[in-house]
Scaffold this motif. Sequence first.
Motif, PDB file in Angstrom:
ATOM      1  N   LEU A 193       0.816  -1.220   0.000  1.00  0.00           N
ATOM      2  CA  LEU A 193       0.000   0.000   0.000  1.00  0.00           C
ATOM      3  C   LEU A 193       0.844   1.262   0.000  1.00  0.00           C
ATOM      4  O   LEU A 193       0.435   2.290  -0.556  1.00  0.00           O
ATOM      5  CB  LEU A 193      -0.948   0.003   1.196  1.00  0.00           C
ATOM      6  CG  LEU A 193      -2.048  -1.064   1.215  1.00  0.00           C
ATOM      7  CD1 LEU A 193      -2.975  -0.855   2.411  1.00  0.00           C
ATOM      8  CD2 LEU A 193      -2.851  -1.061  -0.086  1.00  0.00           C
ATOM      9  N   GLY A 254      -7.478   0.014   1.382  1.00  0.00           N
ATOM     10  CA  GLY A 254      -6.300   0.445   0.634  1.00  0.00           C
ATOM     11  C   GLY A 254      -6.288  -0.035  -0.801  1.00  0.00           C
ATOM     12  O   GLY A 254      -5.870   0.701  -1.712  1.00  0.00           O
ATOM     13  N   LYS A 259      -4.955   1.094  -5.250  1.00  0.00           N
ATOM     14  CA  LYS A 259      -4.476   0.068  -6.178  1.00  0.00           C
ATOM     15  C   LYS A 259      -5.531  -0.370  -7.188  1.00  0.00           C
ATOM     16  O   LYS A 259      -5.339  -1.371  -7.874  1.00  0.00           O
ATOM     17  CB  LYS A 259      -3.985  -1.160  -5.393  1.00  0.00           C
ATOM     18  CG  LYS A 259      -2.870  -0.856  -4.395  1.00  0.00           C
ATOM     19  CD  LYS A 259      -1.607  -0.369  -5.079  1.00  0.00           C
ATOM     20  CE  LYS A 259      -0.494  -0.122  -4.079  1.00  0.00           C
ATOM     21  NZ  LYS A 259       0.759   0.328  -4.742  1.00  0.00           N
ATOM     22  N   TRP A 299      -3.039   6.146   5.251  1.00  0.00           N
ATOM     23  CA  TRP A 299      -2.141   5.588   4.239  1.00  0.00           C
ATOM     24  C   TRP A 299      -1.640   6.651   3.275  1.00  0.00           C
ATOM     25  O   TRP A 299      -0.527   6.544   2.743  1.00  0.00           O
ATOM     26  CB  TRP A 299      -2.824   4.447   3.490  1.00  0.00           C
ATOM     27  CG  TRP A 299      -2.894   3.208   4.317  1.00  0.00           C
ATOM     28  CD1 TRP A 299      -3.999   2.666   4.915  1.00  0.00           C
ATOM     29  CD2 TRP A 299      -1.801   2.357   4.678  1.00  0.00           C
ATOM     30  NE1 TRP A 299      -3.666   1.551   5.621  1.00  0.00           N
ATOM     31  CE2 TRP A 299      -2.333   1.317   5.476  1.00  0.00           C
ATOM     32  CE3 TRP A 299      -0.444   2.362   4.382  1.00  0.00           C
ATOM     33  CZ2 TRP A 299      -1.535   0.307   6.018  1.00  0.00           C
ATOM     34  CZ3 TRP A 299       0.355   1.349   4.917  1.00  0.00           C
ATOM     35  CH2 TRP A 299      -0.193   0.346   5.707  1.00  0.00           C
ATOM     36  N   ARG A 303       2.239   7.188   2.505  1.00  0.00           N
ATOM     37  CA  ARG A 303       2.739   7.192   1.125  1.00  0.00           C
ATOM     38  C   ARG A 303       3.461   8.495   0.763  1.00  0.00           C
ATOM     39  O   ARG A 303       3.999   8.635  -0.324  1.00  0.00           O
ATOM     40  CB  ARG A 303       1.575   6.964   0.159  1.00  0.00           C
ATOM     41  CG  ARG A 303       1.024   5.548   0.184  1.00  0.00           C
ATOM     42  CD  ARG A 303      -0.375   5.484  -0.424  1.00  0.00           C
ATOM     43  NE  ARG A 303      -0.406   5.920  -1.814  1.00  0.00           N
ATOM     44  CZ  ARG A 303      -0.215   5.140  -2.866  1.00  0.00           C
ATOM     45  NH1 ARG A 303       0.041   3.829  -2.687  1.00  0.00           N
ATOM     46  NH2 ARG A 303      -0.282   5.606  -4.097  1.00  0.00           N
TER      47      ARG A 303
END
Length: 305
Positions: A193, A254, A259, A299, A303
Amino acid sequence: ISLAISSLLLKTSFAFTICSPSHKLTSFIHRPLTGSIAPVPVPATVTATTSATASHTSTSLNMANTRGLEIREEGATPKAGGMTLYIKAGPDGTSPGDCPFAHYVRMVLHEKSLEYTLIPATQSTKPDWLVDTYGGSMPALRHRQECYVESDAIAQYLDFFFVEPKLSPYSKKETGEASECTNGFFPAVARYLKHTKENEDEVELKENLEAALGKIEEFLGREGKTGGYLVGDGEEFTIFDCALAPKLYHLSVGLKAFKDDAVDMGNEFPLVKKYMDCVFDRDSFKDASYPEETVVWGWTNARGE
């Protein structure tokens, strides 16, 4: 707890051995420390400990390398009440944040029907004693005059002393098998992730995640399993389910957010998807949960976006 252990409560340093949910004996050294406590309106000292003799094992439920597990000085058996749980705050600084380990602890508290005060905290609003004595580690359970940190240690403390319902009813062999099947799962989730580039590393990280999910899929489909949960025959909800469910929640959110659902859980891992539906529907999961937007926020920060 035997009278022999109770007599040791009068000493300033002692070893305490308990049986973990995986039935492995783990020893801890109690070394009382004192410090100023704020803002909780309870006595002005806290007894803290370090784990001086614990050793690391692969089980996710081993209390080794944790800080804060101890015997209460006021008596060998802690009593319910007087609990305060400090957890990571969400984007507004006051609501529960996205931490799956805090989610895990809150599920255990709910399953045990234990009342507690919830205090989401940011780096700047953590109490000084938590930062000075425990490095600001959260989740942190303050139980009257003591504090317990690290989610596995907190969960085992609660399950050991507040027995009903027991969340570790299975044998050493059965819990060991469950631990092995989930070992390495969340690190694989986190690496995938957090990765932001479409390159060969992305492919490898996805394959590693799929391999970790494959281990869980295979375990859920083993012979002799009749219930919907993870350990043993699957009929009893356990501390392992409390630990795994929040991590699967993060994966589910996530995958969709970052994705483009590159891993099709329903088709590629149908037993994992069925398990997710089962545990996500449990009251303890829903009561301790937080919006998907909060997961995405966490997240996104991880990131670097």
